[in-house]
Design an enzyme around this catalytic site. Structure first.
Site, PDB file in Angstrom:
ATOM      1  N   SER A 215       0.970  -1.171  -0.018  1.00  0.00           N
ATOM      2  CA  SER A 215      -0.039   0.014   0.070  1.00  0.00           C
ATOM      3  C   SER A 215       0.955   1.110   0.125  1.00  0.00           C
ATOM      4  O   SER A 215       2.014   1.050   0.301  1.00  0.00           O
ATOM      5  CB  SER A 215      -0.887  -0.040   1.083  1.00  0.00           C
ATOM      6  OG  SER A 215      -1.586   1.165   1.338  1.00  0.00           O
ATOM      7  N   TYR A 228      -2.625  -0.668  10.243  1.00  0.00           N
ATOM      8  CA  TYR A 228      -2.520  -0.959   8.754  1.00  0.00           C
ATOM      9  C   TYR A 228      -1.184  -0.690   8.501  1.00  0.00           C
ATOM     10  O   TYR A 228      -0.530  -1.587   7.807  1.00  0.00           O
ATOM     11  CB  TYR A 228      -3.519  -0.224   8.118  1.00  0.00           C
ATOM     12  CG  TYR A 228      -3.624  -0.550   6.527  1.00  0.00           C
ATOM     13  CD1 TYR A 228      -4.234  -1.839   6.276  1.00  0.00           C
ATOM     14  CD2 TYR A 228      -3.432   0.413   5.670  1.00  0.00           C
ATOM     15  CE1 TYR A 228      -4.360  -2.111   4.935  1.00  0.00           C
ATOM     16  CE2 TYR A 228      -3.381  -0.087   4.328  1.00  0.00           C
ATOM     17  CZ  TYR A 228      -3.899  -1.384   3.904  1.00  0.00           C
ATOM     18  OH  TYR A 228      -3.936  -1.691   2.610  1.00  0.00           O
TER      19      TYR A 228
END
Length: 362
Positions: A215, A228
Site C-alpha cells: 500500500s 494498517y
C-alpha cells in the site's frame, strides 16, 4: 490564533513559492555549471541541459510504460489470495481472461461466500477456487497440496503467487488494542509470509514471480492508520529481503503499492466505520476517554466516514500493474497505482526531511 487549516494552507503556499524561486534562479545556474563540467559552451550549456532535463522527464513520467518484453502465459498457473472481493476477486477473473490458470484462494468458500460462488460459476478448468484462511497453517498447507496436485506439470512449478489477502483497521494508538494490532498483522503481514514460504519451492522451480500487495501506507504513515501501516511496512521489508535472496534463483519479486481505492474495493464502509467507532470508544480505558473527550473522538470518526466516499473507482490501474509484474520479462521492483496527489505526497514524505512533511500534512 490562526486555525490549523489556515496555517497549513499558508505553509503550502510558502513552500510552493520557495520551489518556484529555487527553480527560477537556482536551476539555471546549476545547469550552466553542469554543462560547463560536461564540456558544453557556456552560452548554450543551460539550454542543452534544460532540453536534456525535459527529455528525461518525458521519458520517465509523461511517456506510457515502455514495453520490456513479455513471457507466454500458456500453461502457466498463478495462485491469488483474498479472492472473495476487491482486488483479488477482480484479479482472478482478469488473469483467467489473460490466459493463466488461476488458483483463487477464498476465505469464505466453505461458507458459500458470494465471491467464491461467482468464481465457481464460471465453470472453467483454468479457474479453481480453494478454501483459504491465510492465518491457518493447515489451510495454507492443504491449498499448496491442491495446487501441486492440479498443476499441468508439477516439475515446472508454479509461475506466480499474488499475496493480496488483507484487512484494514483504523483508530488512534491509545484507542487501538493490542489484539487489533495482532489481528491486522496476522493477515496482512504474517499471512503474506506464511503463503510465500509455503509456495516458494514451486515458484523457485518455475523461476517465477512473487507479487506482494502492499500500500502507499507501506511507504508513509498517517494518523489513525497505525495498525494498517505497521503491517504494510512489514510487507515492504519482507519483499525487499526476499528479492535479494531470490535473485540467484531467477525469481522476480515485486511490490504493488495501491493508493486510495476504498470506493472500488469497499474495504472500509460507513457501516464498518460506525461499528468500529463504537467498539473503539467502548473498549478505551476510562482515562483515555476522559483525556481525549467524545468531541475529539467523534471529529476523527467523521473524518474516517468521509474517507469512505473517496478514492478511485476503477481497479484497472492495479490489475494492469499486477499483470505486468507477472508477465513482463523485466518487472519493476515497485508499482504505484495511485492518483497524482497521493504519489506526490508519498514522495514528499519518503524523501524530504520529516520536519517539512510533518508541517505540510499534519
Amino acid at each position: 490564533m490562526a486555525s490549523r487549516p489556515l496555517v497549513r494552507a499558508a505553509l503550502l503556499v510558502a513552500f510552493s513559492v520557495f520551489l518556484t524561486l529555487l527553480l527560477a534562479f537556482g536551476l539555471p545556474a546549476a545547469l550552466t555549471w553542469l554543462a560547463h563540467c560536461a564540456g558544453f559552451e557556456e552560452e548554450a550549456g543551460a539550454t542543452h541541459c534544460l532540453a536534456l532535463f525535459y527529455a528525461l522527464f518525458v521519458l520517465c513520467v509523461a511517456m506510457p510504460r515502455i514495453p520490456r518484453g513479455s513471457v507466454s502465459v500458456e500453461g502457466k498457473a498463478v495462485f491469488v489470495t483474498g479472492c472473495d472481493s476487491g482486488f483479488g476477486h477482480h484479479l482472478a477473473k482478469h488473469l483467467h481472461k489473460v490466459g493463466f490458470t488461476v488458483f483463487a484462494g477464498c476465505f469464505l468458500k466453505d461458507q458459500a461466500g458470494e465471491g467464491a460462488v461467482e468464481l465457481e460459476n464460471m465453470h472453467s478448468d483454468r479457474l479453481k477456487v480453494l478454501q483459504l484462511d491465510v492465518c491457518s497453517d493447515e489451510q495454507v498447507s492443504k491449498a499448496v497440496e491442491f495446487i501441486r496436485a492440479n498443476l499441468e506439470d508439477p516439475e515446472k512449478g508454479l509461475w506466480g503467487v499474488v499475496n493480496n489477502a488483507g484487512v484494514s483497521m483504523f483508530g488512534e494508538v491509545e484507542f487501538t488494542t493490542m489484539d487489533t494490532y495482532k489481528q491486522v498483522s496476522e493477515v496482512n503481514l504474517w499471512g503474506t509470509i506464511r503463503v510465500t514460504k509455503a509456495v516458494l519451492p514451486l515458484v523457485r522451480r518455475a523461476k517465477g514471480r512473487v507479487v506482494n500487495i502492499a500500500s502507499m501506507y507501506g511507504r508513509m504513515g498517517n494518523a489513525l492508520r497505525s495498525p494498517y501501516c505497521v503491517s504494510k511496512y512489514g510487507v515492504e521489508a519482507f519483499s525487499d529481503c526476499l528479492r535479494y535472496e531470490m535473485k540467484v534463483w531467477g525469481v522476480k519479486v515485486s511490490v504493488v503499492e495501491p493508493g486510495n481505492f476504498i470506493m472500488a474495493t469497499g474495504i472500509l464502509t460507513r457501516d464498518i466505520v460506525a461499528s468500529t467507532a463504537e467498539k473503539l470508544w467502548k473498549e478505551a480505558p476510562p482515562g483515555v476517554q476522559e483525556d481525549y473527550g467524545k468531541p475529539h473522538f467523534e471529529h476523527y470518526m467523521a473524518l474516517m466516514r468521509s474517507y469512505c466516499n473517496s478514492g478511485q473507482r476503477d481497479l484497472t490501474p492495479v490489475l494492469d500493474d499486477i499483470t505486468d509484474a507477472l508477465v513482463s520479462k523485466r518487472p519493476y521492483t515497485r508499482y504505484n497505482p495511485m492518483e497524482p496527489y497521493w504519489w506526490i505526497r508519498m514522495q514528499v514524505m519518503s524523501h524530504l526531511p520529516g520536519a517539512i512533511s510533518d508541517r505540510l500534512y499534519f
